[in-house]
Design a protein around this motif. Structure first.
Motif, PDB file in Angstrom:
ATOM      1  N   ASP A  63       0.815  -1.214   0.000  1.00  0.00           N
ATOM      2  CA  ASP A  63       0.000   0.000   0.000  1.00  0.00           C
ATOM      3  C   ASP A  63       0.854   1.271   0.000  1.00  0.00           C
ATOM      4  O   ASP A  63       0.335   2.379   0.125  1.00  0.00           O
ATOM      5  CB  ASP A  63      -0.956   0.009   1.190  1.00  0.00           C
ATOM      6  CG  ASP A  63      -0.235   0.017   2.537  1.00  0.00           C
ATOM      7  OD1 ASP A  63       1.010   0.010   2.547  1.00  0.00           O
ATOM      8  OD2 ASP A  63      -0.925   0.015   3.572  1.00  0.00           O
ATOM      9  N   GLY A  64       2.177   1.119  -0.121  1.00  0.00           N
ATOM     10  CA  GLY A  64       3.071   2.268  -0.145  1.00  0.00           C
ATOM     11  C   GLY A  64       3.616   2.647   1.211  1.00  0.00           C
ATOM     12  O   GLY A  64       4.494   3.508   1.310  1.00  0.00           O
ATOM     13  N   GLY A  65       3.117   2.014   2.269  1.00  0.00           N
ATOM     14  CA  GLY A  65       3.607   2.296   3.606  1.00  0.00           C
ATOM     15  C   GLY A  65       4.869   1.517   3.930  1.00  0.00           C
ATOM     16  O   GLY A  65       5.459   0.849   3.069  1.00  0.00           O
ATOM     17  N   LYS A  66       5.320   1.615   5.195  1.00  0.00           N
ATOM     18  CA  LYS A  66       6.497   0.875   5.617  1.00  0.00           C
ATOM     19  C   LYS A  66       6.245   0.277   6.997  1.00  0.00           C
ATOM     20  O   LYS A  66       5.426   0.765   7.780  1.00  0.00           O
ATOM     21  CB  LYS A  66       7.738   1.763   5.653  1.00  0.00           C
ATOM     22  CG  LYS A  66       7.743   2.794   6.774  1.00  0.00           C
ATOM     23  CD  LYS A  66       9.054   3.578   6.786  1.00  0.00           C
ATOM     24  CE  LYS A  66       9.086   4.567   7.965  1.00  0.00           C
ATOM     25  NZ  LYS A  66      10.347   5.330   7.997  1.00  0.00           N
ATOM     26  N   VAL A  67       6.941  -0.810   7.273  1.00  0.00           N
ATOM     27  CA  VAL A  67       6.924  -1.443   8.587  1.00  0.00           C
ATOM     28  C   VAL A  67       8.371  -1.583   9.037  1.00  0.00           C
ATOM     29  O   VAL A  67       9.212  -2.120   8.299  1.00  0.00           O
ATOM     30  CB  VAL A  67       6.256  -2.833   8.548  1.00  0.00           C
ATOM     31  CG1 VAL A  67       6.426  -3.556   9.880  1.00  0.00           C
ATOM     32  CG2 VAL A  67       4.765  -2.708   8.211  1.00  0.00           C
ATOM     33  N   VAL A  68       8.696  -1.065  10.220  1.00  0.00           N
ATOM     34  CA  VAL A  68      10.055  -1.157  10.756  1.00  0.00           C
ATOM     35  C   VAL A  68      10.167  -2.416  11.611  1.00  0.00           C
ATOM     36  O   VAL A  68       9.356  -2.636  12.513  1.00  0.00           O
ATOM     37  CB  VAL A  68      10.404   0.082  11.596  1.00  0.00           C
ATOM     38  CG1 VAL A  68      11.808  -0.040  12.178  1.00  0.00           C
ATOM     39  CG2 VAL A  68      10.296   1.341  10.747  1.00  0.00           C
ATOM     40  N   VAL A  69      11.144  -3.247  11.305  1.00  0.00           N
ATOM     41  CA  VAL A  69      11.366  -4.496  12.055  1.00  0.00           C
ATOM     42  C   VAL A  69      12.478  -4.219  13.060  1.00  0.00           C
ATOM     43  O   VAL A  69      13.662  -4.437  12.803  1.00  0.00           O
ATOM     44  CB  VAL A  69      11.722  -5.648  11.100  1.00  0.00           C
ATOM     45  CG1 VAL A  69      11.773  -6.978  11.875  1.00  0.00           C
ATOM     46  CG2 VAL A  69      10.721  -5.743   9.957  1.00  0.00           C
ATOM     47  N   LYS A  70      12.091  -3.742  14.231  1.00  0.00           N
ATOM     48  CA  LYS A  70      13.055  -3.215  15.187  1.00  0.00           C
ATOM     49  C   LYS A  70      13.939  -4.276  15.821  1.00  0.00           C
ATOM     50  O   LYS A  70      15.045  -3.967  16.282  1.00  0.00           O
ATOM     51  CB  LYS A  70      12.316  -2.443  16.274  1.00  0.00           C
ATOM     52  CG  LYS A  70      11.637  -1.180  15.776  1.00  0.00           C
ATOM     53  CD  LYS A  70      10.978  -0.415  16.909  1.00  0.00           C
ATOM     54  CE  LYS A  70      10.337   0.868  16.411  1.00  0.00           C
ATOM     55  NZ  LYS A  70       9.689   1.641  17.507  1.00  0.00           N
ATOM     56  N   ASP A  71      13.480  -5.525  15.863  1.00  0.00           N
ATOM     57  CA  ASP A  71      14.287  -6.550  16.531  1.00  0.00           C
ATOM     58  C   ASP A  71      15.173  -7.333  15.571  1.00  0.00           C
ATOM     59  O   ASP A  71      15.836  -8.296  15.974  1.00  0.00           O
ATOM     60  CB  ASP A  71      13.394  -7.514  17.316  1.00  0.00           C
ATOM     61  CG  ASP A  71      12.434  -8.289  16.432  1.00  0.00           C
ATOM     62  OD1 ASP A  71      12.085  -7.776  15.343  1.00  0.00           O
ATOM     63  OD2 ASP A  71      12.017  -9.393  16.831  1.00  0.00           O
ATOM     64  N   ALA A  72      15.231  -6.945  14.299  1.00  0.00           N
ATOM     65  CA  ALA A  72      16.077  -7.638  13.329  1.00  0.00           C
ATOM     66  C   ALA A  72      17.499  -7.099  13.383  1.00  0.00           C
ATOM     67  O   ALA A  72      17.730  -5.894  13.505  1.00  0.00           O
ATOM     68  CB  ALA A  72      15.510  -7.472  11.928  1.00  0.00           C
ATOM     69  N   ALA A  73      18.480  -7.988  13.299  1.00  0.00           N
ATOM     70  CA  ALA A  73      19.886  -7.594  13.374  1.00  0.00           C
ATOM     71  C   ALA A  73      20.311  -6.847  12.121  1.00  0.00           C
ATOM     72  O   ALA A  73      20.054  -7.295  10.997  1.00  0.00           O
ATOM     73  CB  ALA A  73      20.764  -8.824  13.565  1.00  0.00           C
TER      74      ALA A  73
END
Length: 333
Positions: A63-73
């Motif tokens: 949909d053009g948005g973003k998701v931050v994966v904070k626990d990924a190395a």
């Protein structure tokens, strides 16, 4: 991979439910909950003038948005537990609904839904102690129900592993094989093996424990990329284009069971647009991905549906990845 489409759909529903994602009738259709790609930012070490991965992995959503994966190395580790010069391992399922990655706090391999939900922590043994996560490569099956883990250190091979996410069951594959990825429905794993005299064999490992091995013609063995269909035997073979001779990339279809090889067709692409990854969908469509944009400029990614008879291509999706990227991976790569 060998399952019928109906069976694959049931497996997808089971694993997605186990990861805390609510399945829907529109699961197979494009939607805002799907990730197109994952990327991580590049920083520069002023003393050595070298780039390194930094910050958080981010998902580029449909949909053009973003998701931050904070626990990924951001970075992987070597065999001594120190940061390697490689980015942390990351994969997105072909349907964009499941992600697998290296967790920052302990460098375990974990799996979860692209938009969040429970995190499934996989066995610690999936990360070889002798060299950490640096050389690891992850491949998620099309619906994210299985994970394939290989190590690209040719000098010191370890067995590849196939993990069933819902149960945690691990199946080992021979260390002498280089794993290529899953078939179109997740039922098989495609592997390459050097058999001497500069000869490469291809092996398809099925979920029932059987396998098919064949030594293909050189045009197949030396292909730029290959992709295995859901029937576990039909292989799409992409030959690179040549900008000097102005020849576009070409496509052939190879049958691993019979050894039949189709005549080549030119793809409706420019010589410099050789796909860098391809996959079959469970319903038999061939998808290829091409990218433009050098390092330091915005990457433009085009997802194409390929007509295997004519070589024609139809654009199914197009999106951009930030010019500040260190690396990125697309859904199904």
């Amino acid at each position: 991979m060998r399952h019928t489409s109906a069976t694959a759909a049931l497996l997808a529903t089971a694993v997605i439910g186990g990861l805390g994602i609510i399945p829907s009738a529109a699961h197979a259709q494009a939607g805002p909950s799907e990730a197109r790609a994952a990327w991580i930012r590049s920083c520069n070490d002023k003393k050595s003038d070298t780039a390194y991965p930094c910050g958080h992995w981010q998902l580029v959503m449909r949909d053009g948005g973003k998701v931050v994966v904070k626990d990924a190395a951001a970075a992987g580790i070597d065999g001594k537990g120190k940061n390697s010069d490689m980015s942390g391992v990351f994969a997105v399922s072909g349907d964009g609904r499941v992600i697998a990655y290296e967790r920052a706090r302990d460098h375990r391999i974990v799996v979860r839904g692209a938009t969040g939900g429970p995190v499934k922590v996989l066995a610690a043994s999936l990360v070889p102690k002798k060299y950490g996560t640096g050389p690891l490569v992850l491949y998620l099956s099309p619906t994210g129900d299985r994970l394939l883990i290989d190590a690209n250190d040719e000098s010191d091979r370890v067995p590849g592993k196939v993990v069933t996410i819902a149960t945690g069951k691990i199946v080992q594959l021979p260390a002498k094989d280089t794993l290529v990825g899953f078939s179109g429905d997740g039922g098989e794993v495609l592997a390459q093996r050097s058999v001497g005299d500069n000869t490469t064999a291809l092996i398809t490992y099925r979920a029932d424990g059987t396998s098919v091995k064949r030594t293909p013609p050189q045009v197949v063995a030396n292909a730029a990329i290959t992709a295995l269909a859901a029937d576990g035997k039909t292989l799409a073979v992409f030959a690179a284009g040549n900008e000097e001779t102005k020849k576009p990339p070409r496509l052939r279809i190879y049958d691993l069971e019979t050894g039949d090889l189709s005549a080549g067709v030119d793809l409706a692409l420019k010589p410099g647009q050789t796909p860098y990854t391809a996959r079959w969908t469970p319903d038999g469509r061939l998808i290829a991905v091409v990218q433009s944009g050098d390092e330091g400029s915005t990457a433009v990614v085009r997802v194409l549906t390929v007509d295997t008879t004519s070589g024609g291509v139809t654009q199914a999706d197009k999106y951009a990845v930030s010019k500040s990227r260190y690396t990125f991976t697309v859904a199904g790569e």
